[in-house]
Design a protein around this motif. Structure first.
Motif, PDB file in Angstrom:
ATOM      1  N   ALA A 173       0.838  -1.210   0.000  1.00  0.00           N
ATOM      2  CA  ALA A 173       0.000   0.000   0.000  1.00  0.00           C
ATOM      3  C   ALA A 173       0.867   1.252   0.000  1.00  0.00           C
ATOM      4  N   GLU A 174       2.042   1.159   0.636  1.00  0.00           N
ATOM      5  CA  GLU A 174       2.915   2.329   0.692  1.00  0.00           C
ATOM      6  C   GLU A 174       3.840   2.405  -0.524  1.00  0.00           C
ATOM      7  N   GLY A 175       3.588   1.542  -1.506  1.00  0.00           N
ATOM      8  CA  GLY A 175       4.245   1.700  -2.804  1.00  0.00           C
ATOM      9  C   GLY A 175       5.622   1.081  -2.935  1.00  0.00           C
ATOM     10  N   ALA A 176       5.935   0.120  -2.085  1.00  0.00           N
ATOM     11  CA  ALA A 176       7.270  -0.481  -2.171  1.00  0.00           C
ATOM     12  C   ALA A 176       7.489  -1.098  -3.556  1.00  0.00           C
ATOM     13  N   ARG A 177       8.719  -0.939  -4.075  1.00  0.00           N
ATOM     14  CA  ARG A 177       9.073  -1.496  -5.390  1.00  0.00           C
ATOM     15  C   ARG A 177       9.313  -2.995  -5.229  1.00  0.00           C
ATOM     16  N   HIS A 178      10.347  -3.380  -4.519  1.00  0.00           N
ATOM     17  CA  HIS A 178      10.621  -4.784  -4.227  1.00  0.00           C
ATOM     18  C   HIS A 178      10.400  -5.022  -2.735  1.00  0.00           C
ATOM     19  N   VAL A 179       9.834  -6.178  -2.407  1.00  0.00           N
ATOM     20  CA  VAL A 179       9.581  -6.507  -0.999  1.00  0.00           C
ATOM     21  C   VAL A 179      10.286  -7.828  -0.694  1.00  0.00           C
ATOM     22  N   LEU A 180      11.025  -7.853   0.405  1.00  0.00           N
ATOM     23  CA  LEU A 180      11.763  -9.054   0.816  1.00  0.00           C
ATOM     24  C   LEU A 180      11.338  -9.434   2.225  1.00  0.00           C
ATOM     25  N   ALA A 208       6.408 -10.930  -3.171  1.00  0.00           N
ATOM     26  CA  ALA A 208       7.608 -10.665  -2.364  1.00  0.00           C
ATOM     27  C   ALA A 208       8.612 -11.807  -2.493  1.00  0.00           C
ATOM     28  N   LEU A 209       9.868 -11.501  -2.216  1.00  0.00           N
ATOM     29  CA  LEU A 209      10.945 -12.495  -2.167  1.00  0.00           C
ATOM     30  C   LEU A 209      11.105 -12.977  -0.731  1.00  0.00           C
ATOM     31  N   VAL A 210      11.775 -14.123  -0.565  1.00  0.00           N
ATOM     32  CA  VAL A 210      11.975 -14.683   0.780  1.00  0.00           C
ATOM     33  C   VAL A 210      13.467 -14.947   1.000  1.00  0.00           C
TER      34      VAL A 210
END
Ligand SMILES: *Cc1c(COP(=O)(O)O)cnc(C)c1O
Length: 398
Positions: A173-180, A208-210
């Motif tokens: 929601a806050e617009g993150a490009r990549h999430v890990l 998202a990545l882990v």
């Protein structure tokens, strides 16, 4: 520093130390004479050791000692350089390729310790536009590594998948490009496994990545000891781990993952660029450790059988444990002073354990963390149970 500034500063540090003592949080070192093993010698006395990360007993394994000795004879003692100047020995590349294959990843990069691997991994990969979603009980080195990156930080309650999902939604929601998503594979103070199948599913649902830090699993959890992703039957994107626990117990850490991740860490990872290469002896012993680990189903079976027997024995005596199946078996005591007295009472009975208390666990949750080892015999465990019975009764714990 003027004399008075120096005196004020040292006086302040002395007060901090006095406060640590007054709270019963003082840690003491107990020096081992001779090798680390199932039994160790402390101050001339043989003691059963229940607090090493020596899960499959490789710390004093003659095959690792021989591999290290042979490598030292051939390659010398130290590399006297960081990797990219003149510190890369062929052994480093061999171990990196071997670790990648063992873990089912494209490539791997060695560090001086997993603390450094975790310190290195976030900052080059993630920028201010990105987000890390981190379990609240993650190891200190993951927390510090995340702090060193510019990524936005989200934290979810330990193992709480509803909270993980809420944090993933918030990051999106806050617009993150990549999430890990970053988690320990096993939470070392409790011996609990991270719910990796659920984490993978939620990460996939939110793009998202882990990343998993598998220090307390590599070598003995999952198929052929490949770790918690193997146990959970999932793939993760990035793994970090250590040579300092089941894989021989000396030192060294690594990041394994896609080739571009490893390539970028070689270009930008600060603990890699600015810190010395691992000595060839340690690297060669790491290769010997993997030779053993890949065929060590018997040791892994014995390790988990020991854990079952040990948990059942302690519960039978009336101790309160942190539940689970991992060879980390914490005996919960609550009070830091009690944990220290319990460790001392066990020491008098020939069992070497350490009390764990703040800041390594939350205040009021002090414990004795025992750890199983594949080489402990039934006789060893019976000896330890008798010691726990005696110490527990003496201190009114059971
Ligand atoms: C032990 C541990 C580390 C640190 O590993 P070193 O190689 O000793 O620096 C990092 N993460 C976790 C989860 C650990 O248990």
């Amino acid at each position: 520093m003027t004399d008075s500034a120096g005196a004020a500063f040292l006086g302040h540090l002395g007060e901090v130390l006095a406060g640590i003592r007054a709270e019963g949080l003082w840690k003491t070192e107990h020096a081992i004479e001779g090798p680390q093993g199932t039994w160790v010698t402390l101050a001339g006395r043989r003691m059963l050791n229940l607090c090493a990360n020596n899960y499959i007993g490789l710390a004093d394994d003659p095959r690792l000692v021989a591999a290290a000795g042979a490598a030292m004879a051939e390659a010398g003692y130290g590399m006297a350089s960081v990797r990219f100047i003149c510190g890369t020995h062929v052994l480093h590349r061999q171990l990196e390729a071997r670790l990648a294959g063992f873990l089912g990843m494209e490539d791997a990069i060695l560090f001086a310790a997993c603390f450094d691997a975790n310190g290195a991994v976030f900052e080059p990969l993630l920028g201010a536009e990105d987000a890390v979603v981190s379990d609240s009980l993650n190891h200190a080195s993951l927390i510090d590594g995340i702090r060193l990156s510019k990524a936005r930080r989200y934290r979810y309650a330990n193992g709480d998948m509803a909270d993980l999902e809420a944090q993933l939604r918030a990051a999106r929601a806050e617009g993150a490009r990549h999430v890990l998503v970053a988690t320990d594979g096993v939470f070392s103070m409790d011996g609990h496994f991270a719910p990796l199948a659920d984490i993978r599913r939620l990460a996939d649902a939110h793009g998202a990545l882990v990343l998993v830090d598998d220090c307390h699993a590599t070598g003995f959890v999952g198929e052929r000891g490949a770790g918690t992703p193997s146990r959970a039957g999932v793939r993760v994107d990035i793994l970090t781990g250590t040579l300092g626990k089941a894989l021989g117990g000396a030192l060294g850490g690594y990041v394994a993952g896609p080739r571009v991740v490893v390539d970028l860490l070689r270009q930008r990872g600060r603990p890699y660029l600015f810190s010395n290469a691992l000595p060839p002896a340690v690297v060669a012993a790491g290769l010997a450790a993997l030779d053993i680990v890949e065929g060590a189903d018997d040791l892994r079976a014995r390790l988990f059988e020991n854990a079952r027997h040990w948990r059942a024995g302690l519960e039978g005596l009336g101790f309160r444990l942190s539940p689970g199946e991992h060879p980390i078996v914490p005996v919960m005591l609550g009070d830091a002073g009690l944990a220290q007295r319990m460790a001392a009472a066990l020491g008098e009975r020939g069992v070497h354990v350490a009390g764990f208390f703040f800041p390594v666990v939350p205040k009021g949750q002090a414990r004795i963390r025992t750890q199983m080892n594949a080489r402990l015999t039934r006789g060893d465990l019976d000896f330890a149970l008798a010691a726990f019975a005696g110490a527990g009764k003496e201190l009114g714990v059971i």
